[in-house]
Enzyme design. Structure first.
Site, mmCIF file in Angstrom:
data_model
loop_
_atom_site.group_PDB
_atom_site.id
_atom_site.type_symbol
_atom_site.label_atom_id
_atom_site.label_comp_id
_atom_site.label_asym_id
_atom_site.label_seq_id
_atom_site.Cartn_x
_atom_site.Cartn_y
_atom_site.Cartn_z
ATOM 1 N N ALA A 17 33.130 -53.923 19.414
ATOM 2 C CA ALA A 17 33.108 -52.469 19.229
ATOM 3 C C ALA A 17 34.161 -51.752 20.060
ATOM 4 O O ALA A 17 34.638 -50.688 19.673
ATOM 5 C CB ALA A 17 31.717 -51.936 19.573
ATOM 6 N N THR A 21 36.723 -47.879 19.661
ATOM 7 C CA THR A 21 36.342 -46.633 20.326
ATOM 8 C C THR A 21 37.469 -45.604 20.301
ATOM 9 O O THR A 21 37.210 -44.400 20.202
ATOM 10 C CB THR A 21 35.907 -46.882 21.778
ATOM 11 N N GLN A 96 33.309 -58.696 15.101
ATOM 12 C CA GLN A 96 31.899 -58.335 15.124
ATOM 13 C C GLN A 96 31.681 -56.948 14.518
ATOM 14 O O GLN A 96 30.545 -56.536 14.319
ATOM 15 C CB GLN A 96 31.385 -58.348 16.565
ATOM 16 N N HIS A 116 29.624 -60.241 11.223
ATOM 17 C CA HIS A 116 28.392 -59.457 11.127
ATOM 18 C C HIS A 116 28.331 -58.627 9.850
ATOM 19 O O HIS A 116 27.539 -57.696 9.755
ATOM 20 C CB HIS A 116 28.245 -58.541 12.351
ATOM 21 N N THR A 190 34.725 -56.682 23.471
ATOM 22 C CA THR A 190 33.379 -57.205 23.235
ATOM 23 C C THR A 190 32.730 -57.572 24.561
ATOM 24 O O THR A 190 33.376 -58.149 25.443
ATOM 25 C CB THR A 190 33.404 -58.429 22.296
ATOM 26 N N ASN A 215 38.622 -56.283 28.118
ATOM 27 C CA ASN A 215 37.363 -55.538 28.032
ATOM 28 C C ASN A 215 37.183 -54.709 29.294
ATOM 29 O O ASN A 215 37.523 -55.165 30.394
ATOM 30 C CB ASN A 215 36.169 -56.489 27.866
#
Length: 247
Positions: A17, A21, A96, A116, A190, A215
């Site tokens: 995700a 963002t 994902q 996913h 992630t 990350n």
């Protein structure tokens, strides 16, 4: 000089995700993530809760209607991976995310593994019926708060793998092969807390790949990484791609 600076062969990228963002789509577990600010929202992603609670399904359809991904645009992180692919590098993206921003940025859909699922298709939990999310949301707008399958009367849901659902085994096999044959494995945006996606990092390292993690927060796999990058993805990923392309 670390091994990943050598001319790479195959490159696999696991995205979560965090890469989206900057496109206006909030992540889940970050300091301002969807589940952090509204823990009840996590119930919408749990299969057993979804199929057993009509009120929760009604809320889910409204959340799908209002999802910021509808108006989101790819950002520099997505575009950097397109640049890597167009330079002729052997690249596979395992994502994902369900927002399809990789494909919209220009990544070859055949090189994107949606582990996913995606938010733009709808499936029935009881039969083989499928539809687009847009046409199903039209039914919601027309007065069906929890639209049922027009073929069998079953429950409809987004074509997204929810908590409590098994991943498609063919998709998982493709993702595992991408990890196990990679020379460089990038894990981008992630938390690496959701399995089996997170375990792809370990598979890649066990097969000899260099692991690079980009990350904002620490992950359980940081100790395995050749390099850990905490800078914003929209800045760090284009820079990493430039380094790879210089080799």
């Amino acid at each position: 000089m670390t091994r990943w600076h050598e001319r790479p062969g195959r490159i696999a990228v696991l995205t979560g995700a965090g890469i989206s963002t900057d496109s206006g789509i909030p992540d889940f577990r970050g300091s301002r993530g969807v589940w952090t600010e509204d823990p009840v929202a996590e119930l919408l992603s749990t299969y057993d809760n979804y199929v057993s609670d009509p009120a929760l399904r009604e809320r889910s359809w409204l959340a799908r209607r209002d999802n910021p991904a509808w108006g989101a645009e790819p950002n520099p992180g997505h575009r950097a991976l397109v640049e890597l692919e167009r330079a002729g590098r052997a690249l596979t993206i395992v994502t994902q995310n369900v927002d399809r921003l990789h494909q919209r940025a220009g990544s070859n859909p055949q090189r994107v593994i949606e582990i996913h699922g995606n938010m733009f298709d709808v499936v029935c939990v009881d039969c083989a019926y499928t539809a687009t999310m847009a046409e199903t949301l039209d039914r919601v707008a027309a007065g069906e708060p929890d639209p049922s399958c027009p073929e069998c009367g079953g429950i409809l849901k987004a074509a997204v793998i929810m908590f409590g659902q098994a991943l498609d085994q063919r998709t998982l096999l493709k993702a595992s092969l991408a990890a196990e044959t990679a020379d460089i494995f990038l894990a981008v945006g992630t938390s690496l807390q959701v399995e089996p996606a997170a375990s792809l990092c370990g598979r890649a390292v066990a097969a000899g790949a260099s692991l690079i993690i980009v990350n904002a927060e620490p992950t359980p796999y940081d100790s395995m990484a050749t390099q850990v990058v905490r800078e914003p993805i929209g800045e760090a990923l284009p820079r990493l791609v430039d380094v790879i392309l210089e080799q």
